[in-house]
Motif scaffolding. Structure first.
Motif, mmCIF file in Angstrom:
data_model
loop_
_atom_site.group_PDB
_atom_site.id
_atom_site.type_symbol
_atom_site.label_atom_id
_atom_site.label_comp_id
_atom_site.label_asym_id
_atom_site.label_seq_id
_atom_site.Cartn_x
_atom_site.Cartn_y
_atom_site.Cartn_z
ATOM 1 N N LEU A 291 0.829 -1.216 0.000
ATOM 2 C CA LEU A 291 0.000 0.000 0.000
ATOM 3 C C LEU A 291 0.854 1.252 0.000
ATOM 4 C CD1 LEU A 291 -2.916 -0.871 2.490
ATOM 5 C CD2 LEU A 291 -2.969 -0.800 -0.016
ATOM 6 N N GLU A 292 1.967 1.239 0.752
ATOM 7 C CA GLU A 292 2.861 2.399 0.753
ATOM 8 C C GLU A 292 3.437 2.652 -0.631
ATOM 9 O OE1 GLU A 292 4.546 3.027 5.260
ATOM 10 O OE2 GLU A 292 5.876 2.159 3.749
ATOM 11 N N ARG A 293 3.855 1.582 -1.297
ATOM 12 C CA ARG A 293 4.417 1.753 -2.645
ATOM 13 C C ARG A 293 3.359 2.265 -3.612
ATOM 14 N NH1 ARG A 293 7.256 -3.073 -1.259
ATOM 15 N NH2 ARG A 293 5.634 -4.349 -2.239
ATOM 16 N N ALA A 294 2.124 1.749 -3.487
ATOM 17 C CA ALA A 294 1.058 2.177 -4.395
ATOM 18 C C ALA A 294 0.680 3.639 -4.170
ATOM 19 C CB ALA A 294 -0.169 1.291 -4.203
ATOM 20 N N ALA A 295 0.820 4.115 -2.912
ATOM 21 C CA ALA A 295 0.447 5.497 -2.594
ATOM 22 C C ALA A 295 1.573 6.487 -2.834
ATOM 23 C CB ALA A 295 -0.003 5.588 -1.137
ATOM 24 N N ALA A 296 2.792 5.999 -3.086
ATOM 25 C CA ALA A 296 3.949 6.891 -3.245
ATOM 26 C C ALA A 296 3.851 7.676 -4.547
ATOM 27 C CB ALA A 296 5.234 6.072 -3.228
ATOM 28 N N PRO A 297 4.269 8.942 -4.539
ATOM 29 C CA PRO A 297 4.251 9.736 -5.775
ATOM 30 C C PRO A 297 5.444 9.396 -6.663
ATOM 31 C CG PRO A 297 5.131 11.046 -3.977
ATOM 32 C CD PRO A 297 4.718 9.727 -3.379
ATOM 33 N N LEU A 298 5.344 9.805 -7.914
ATOM 34 C CA LEU A 298 6.456 9.672 -8.852
ATOM 35 C C LEU A 298 7.377 10.874 -8.679
ATOM 36 C CD1 LEU A 298 7.853 8.349 -11.288
ATOM 37 C CD2 LEU A 298 6.334 9.672 -12.764
ATOM 38 N N VAL A 299 8.627 10.622 -8.270
ATOM 39 C CA VAL A 299 9.587 11.696 -8.009
ATOM 40 C C VAL A 299 10.738 11.576 -9.004
ATOM 41 C CG1 VAL A 299 11.092 12.795 -6.302
ATOM 42 C CG2 VAL A 299 9.000 11.630 -5.553
ATOM 43 N N GLU A 300 11.036 12.659 -9.703
ATOM 44 C CA GLU A 300 12.188 12.676 -10.613
ATOM 45 C C GLU A 300 13.086 13.853 -10.266
ATOM 46 O OE1 GLU A 300 11.681 14.579 -14.638
ATOM 47 O OE2 GLU A 300 9.601 13.897 -14.301
ATOM 48 N N THR A 301 14.354 13.759 -10.638
ATOM 49 C CA THR A 301 15.309 14.836 -10.372
ATOM 50 C C THR A 301 15.838 15.392 -11.682
ATOM 51 O OG1 THR A 301 17.216 13.331 -10.270
ATOM 52 C CG2 THR A 301 16.019 13.740 -8.210
ATOM 53 N N THR A 302 16.253 16.649 -11.610
ATOM 54 C CA THR A 302 16.883 17.293 -12.749
ATOM 55 C C THR A 302 17.843 18.345 -12.232
ATOM 56 O OG1 THR A 302 16.466 18.351 -14.902
ATOM 57 C CG2 THR A 302 15.191 19.157 -13.041
ATOM 58 N N GLY A 303 18.799 18.721 -13.037
ATOM 59 C CA GLY A 303 19.761 19.737 -12.624
ATOM 60 C C GLY A 303 19.145 21.127 -12.669
ATOM 61 N N PRO A 304 19.512 22.010 -11.747
ATOM 62 C CA PRO A 304 18.974 23.374 -11.746
ATOM 63 C C PRO A 304 19.651 24.244 -12.792
ATOM 64 C CG PRO A 304 20.564 23.132 -9.972
ATOM 65 C CD PRO A 304 20.450 21.772 -10.615
ATOM 66 N N GLU A 305 18.979 25.305 -13.172
ATOM 67 C CA GLU A 305 19.543 26.312 -14.069
ATOM 68 C C GLU A 305 19.496 27.653 -13.337
ATOM 69 O OE1 GLU A 305 20.831 25.719 -17.005
ATOM 70 O OE2 GLU A 305 20.233 23.602 -17.236
ATOM 71 N N ALA A 306 19.841 28.728 -14.039
ATOM 72 C CA ALA A 306 19.850 30.054 -13.431
ATOM 73 C C ALA A 306 18.474 30.389 -12.865
ATOM 74 C CB ALA A 306 20.267 31.107 -14.466
ATOM 75 N N GLU A 307 18.485 31.010 -11.710
ATOM 76 C CA GLU A 307 17.258 31.443 -11.026
ATOM 77 C C GLU A 307 16.277 30.295 -10.787
ATOM 78 O OE1 GLU A 307 15.401 35.091 -12.176
ATOM 79 O OE2 GLU A 307 17.214 35.799 -13.188
ATOM 80 N N ASP A 308 16.810 29.110 -10.512
ATOM 81 C CA ASP A 308 15.989 27.949 -10.171
ATOM 82 C C ASP A 308 15.020 27.549 -11.282
ATOM 83 O OD1 ASP A 308 17.154 27.729 -7.618
ATOM 84 O OD2 ASP A 308 15.782 29.206 -6.802
ATOM 85 N N ARG A 309 15.390 27.835 -12.522
ATOM 86 C CA ARG A 309 14.578 27.412 -13.657
ATOM 87 C C ARG A 309 15.348 26.340 -14.419
ATOM 88 N NH1 ARG A 309 13.654 33.609 -15.799
ATOM 89 N NH2 ARG A 309 12.907 34.461 -13.821
ATOM 90 N N SER A 310 14.623 25.460 -15.055
ATOM 91 C CA SER A 310 15.264 24.426 -15.871
ATOM 92 C C SER A 310 14.352 24.115 -17.044
ATOM 93 C CB SER A 310 15.504 23.162 -15.040
ATOM 94 O OG SER A 310 14.268 22.545 -14.704
ATOM 95 N N PRO A 311 14.915 23.584 -18.140
ATOM 96 C CA PRO A 311 14.052 23.216 -19.269
ATOM 97 C C PRO A 311 12.983 22.203 -18.878
ATOM 98 C CG PRO A 311 16.360 23.254 -19.943
ATOM 99 C CD PRO A 311 16.351 23.428 -18.459
ATOM 100 N N ARG A 312 13.329 21.264 -18.003
ATOM 101 C CA ARG A 312 12.348 20.256 -17.599
ATOM 102 C C ARG A 312 11.201 20.901 -16.825
ATOM 103 N NH1 ARG A 312 9.498 16.080 -18.947
ATOM 104 N NH2 ARG A 312 9.107 14.576 -17.283
ATOM 105 N N SER A 449 4.994 16.574 -1.487
ATOM 106 C CA SER A 449 4.980 15.613 -2.599
ATOM 107 C C SER A 449 3.699 14.798 -2.617
ATOM 108 C CB SER A 449 6.190 14.683 -2.496
ATOM 109 O OG SER A 449 7.403 15.412 -2.631
ATOM 110 N N ALA A 450 3.101 14.596 -1.435
ATOM 111 C CA ALA A 450 1.845 13.843 -1.373
ATOM 112 C C ALA A 450 0.738 14.530 -2.165
ATOM 113 C CB ALA A 450 1.420 13.660 0.079
ATOM 114 N N TRP A 451 0.873 15.837 -2.389
ATOM 115 C CA TRP A 451 -0.141 16.559 -3.167
ATOM 116 C C TRP A 451 -0.214 16.048 -4.610
ATOM 117 C CZ3 TRP A 451 1.815 22.114 -1.652
ATOM 118 C CH2 TRP A 451 1.587 22.312 -0.275
ATOM 119 N N ALA A 452 0.882 15.476 -5.103
ATOM 120 C CA ALA A 452 0.892 14.999 -6.491
ATOM 121 C C ALA A 452 0.129 13.689 -6.642
ATOM 122 C CB ALA A 452 2.333 14.816 -6.967
ATOM 123 N N GLY A 453 -0.204 13.037 -5.525
ATOM 124 C CA GLY A 453 -0.941 11.776 -5.594
ATOM 125 C C GLY A 453 -0.029 10.610 -5.922
#
Length: 570
Positions: A291-312, A449-453
């Motif tokens: 149940l914990e795995r099923a309720a976990a959100p999808l989390v991905e990482t990406t590198g930051p860019e200037a002013e905390d913006r990134s293409p992703r 992160s729980a807000w993402a479902g």
């Protein structure tokens, strides 16, 4: 000495003559022996209210000894400021004062949603004297809390639910208050008269369930069966005034003294709770891993860019209808240089950093108008970045449904869903001063992160970081905080500040460091400047009584003049 016929006893508030003046105090009980010399009489019983009983006095003494605070200060903080007029007013509606006690004699139907069974047998969770870390599924805490309190009330006991903040009212608090109606009361905030009236009503037995903030841990419930601490790792559970107690420690002590159960609820617990759970000193109640795995959100990482913006981030924002962006800084930017004299920008009043917020430059520490500490200038070169700057950019990328804020916007508002949760600068949060920075950052990220479902729901979490392999980031990605928290506990222990060891900041004269080492402190870190020494001292729990006696001796000798328990170590 009480006058003949006085209606007073343990917990009574009285006046006594002392050194030519009248002093107020509380009766702690009969003296085991009569002191030599003149015995002073009680001049007046100031209230018919008993502010504590023998059981509650045990807890107050424990707090005094644990946090090295005078017992009088602890007692004074254990109830709201007294409003004498409320003591003469009737307690609620006629007959209600006794109704609560009568109802507790009869088991009553418990609100049930069926979710409590996911976390083990309710009888085990509510076992007298037990302490349990309960890790709810992302949308479960309010439901589980209501059901647990209902089971407690059905057994004829009272429930106490502690939340870290009052505004806005957390969803867990609101759910309990709605479920129990007149049997429940919120004890937190309001003016002095309202708080004292509520305290008197609780003492009278009018309510079976109390929901409140920090001070409610001392609520005068006489048949306590359950203490529930919501969002246990939240910094709001630490009292900033003397005796600077932590709700978790006081709640655990009270539960054990009064035969109640204590539940520490959080997606990601404190390091202290994780360490105690690993030692089996705290039970663990979790939903099945599937149940914990099923309720976990999808989390991905990406590198930051200037002013905390990134293409992703840009692509995800454009494809999302709703989003929540979490930034570590408020405002539009941080002042780096004075344009008038070229010096580094620092507040002229306190030397703190200057930030641009709401169209004005102000000190982030003292709040005064931003003026250069070197020349008094008010024009600065900014390093752009913060909530206002990010909101301005996000509105251009995705014109609707984007909320931007700091960690302070992550609150218990009940189940909510957004297409995207973006944690834009976790590296800055992890680099903040303080030994609690990592655990509190992770707890905040998990709540947001729980807000993402769940993964299957279509929402996602984006973490912009230069260190995707950092243990805290990986804990979020894997939706499993315990390994990171145990590693944090290990690092603290190696530094001499083990999570289960009480810590004190003690200030005084230069011999202080040497004397504290001789007083049994496990670790002492000292700084001396201008004939004044400030020490951080960690103490083994079993040596705390000895350490307390030695510190009080140092205070009497004038070597120590200020003691703060559990300081925010940075």
């Amino acid at each position: 000495m009480l006058p003949d016929g006085a209606d007073a006893g343990v917990g009574s508030f009285v006046s006594v003559p002392f050194h030519g003046r009248t002093t107020a105090g509380w009766i702690l009980g009969p003296a085991s022996e009569i002191p030599a010399g003149r015995l002073l009489p009680v001049r007046k019983v100031r209230s018919h209210v008993r502010f504590f009983d023998e059981s509650r006095l045990q807890l107050l003494r424990w707090v005094s000894e644990r946090y090295l605070a005078p017992l009088s200060v602890v007692i004074e903080r254990s109830y709201p400021p007294r409003v004498a007029g409320e003591e003469r007013a009737p307690a609620g509606r006629p007959g209600e004062a006794g109704a609560g006690h009568a109802e507790r004699g009869r088991p009553q139907p418990a609100p049930s949603s069926g979710v409590l069974a996911r976390y083990g047998e309710p009888e085990r969770l509510l076992e007298a004297g037990s302490v349990t870390w309960l890790r709810p599924l992302p949308d479960d805490e309010a439901l589980v809390c209501v059901e647990a309190v209902g089971a407690c009330a059905a057994a004829g006991r009272q429930g106490l639910v502690l939340v870290p903040e009052a505004e806005p009212l957390p969803a867990t608090a609101r759910a309990v208050l709605d479920a129990f109606g007149d049997r429940a009361v919120f004890f937190g905030g309001g003016d002095e008269r309202t708080r004292y009236r509520t305290w008197l009503d609780i003492q009278s037995g009018r309510h079976d369930v109390v929901v409140g903030t920090r001070p409610a841990v001392f609520a005068p419930l006489n048949a306590l069966g359950l203490i529930w601490i919501s969002r246990e790792a939240h910094p709001g559970h630490r009292e900033e005034r003397s005796p600077t107690y932590h709700v978790r420690e006081v709640a655990v002590a009270r539960a054990r003294l009064e035969g109640a159960a204590c539940v520490l609820a959080s997606l990601s617990p404190s390091v202290e709770t994780a360490v105690l759970a690993a030692r089996d000193d705290v039970r663990v109640a979790r939903a099945p891993r599937s149940l914990e795995r099923a309720a976990a959100p999808l989390v991905e990482t990406t590198g930051p860019e200037a002013e905390d913006r990134s293409p992703r981030l840009t692509r995800l924002l454009r494809s999302s209808r709703t989003a929540a962006l979490i930034v570590s800084r408020r405002g539009y930017g941080v002042a780096r240089i004075c344009r008038t004299c070229g010096a580094a920008a620092r507040c002229s009043a306190c030397g703190g950093p200057i930030v641009a917020e709401g169209g004005e430059a102000r000190c982030a520490v003292c709040g005064l108008e931003g003026r250069c500490s070197t020349c008094g200038g008010t024009s600065f070169g900014l390093e752009p970045g913060g909530t206002e700057r990010m909101a301005e950019w996000a509105a251009r990328v995705s014109p609707s449904g984007v909320e931007v804020g700091t960690a302070a916007m992550v609150k218990d508002l009940g189940p909510r869903r957004v297409d995207l949760v973006a944690i834009l600068d976790p590296d800055r949060a992890l680099a903040r001063a303080g030994i609690h920075a990592g655990e509190q950052a992770l707890a905040t990220w998990m709540e947001a992160s729980a807000w993402a479902g769940p993964k299957s729901g279509g929402g996602r979490v984006l973490v912009q970081t230069k260190a995707p392999g950092h243990a805290a980031i990986q804990a979020l990605v894997r939706w499993e905080p315990v390994p990171f928290l145990l590693a944090e506990g290990g690092r603290r222990a190696e530094a001499g500040f083990a999570p289960t060891h009480p810590v004190f900041r003690i200030a005084g004269q230069p011999p202080l460091e040497e004397r504290l080492c001789g007083a049994g402190a496990e670790t002492v870190l000292a700084t001396t400047l201008a004939e004044r020494t400030v020490c951080l001292a960690a103490v083994r729990p079993e040596r705390l009584a000895e350490f307390r006696r030695d510190v009080l001796r140092l205070v009497v000798e004038g070597i120590a003049d200020r003691v703060e328990a559990e300081p925010q170590i940075s």
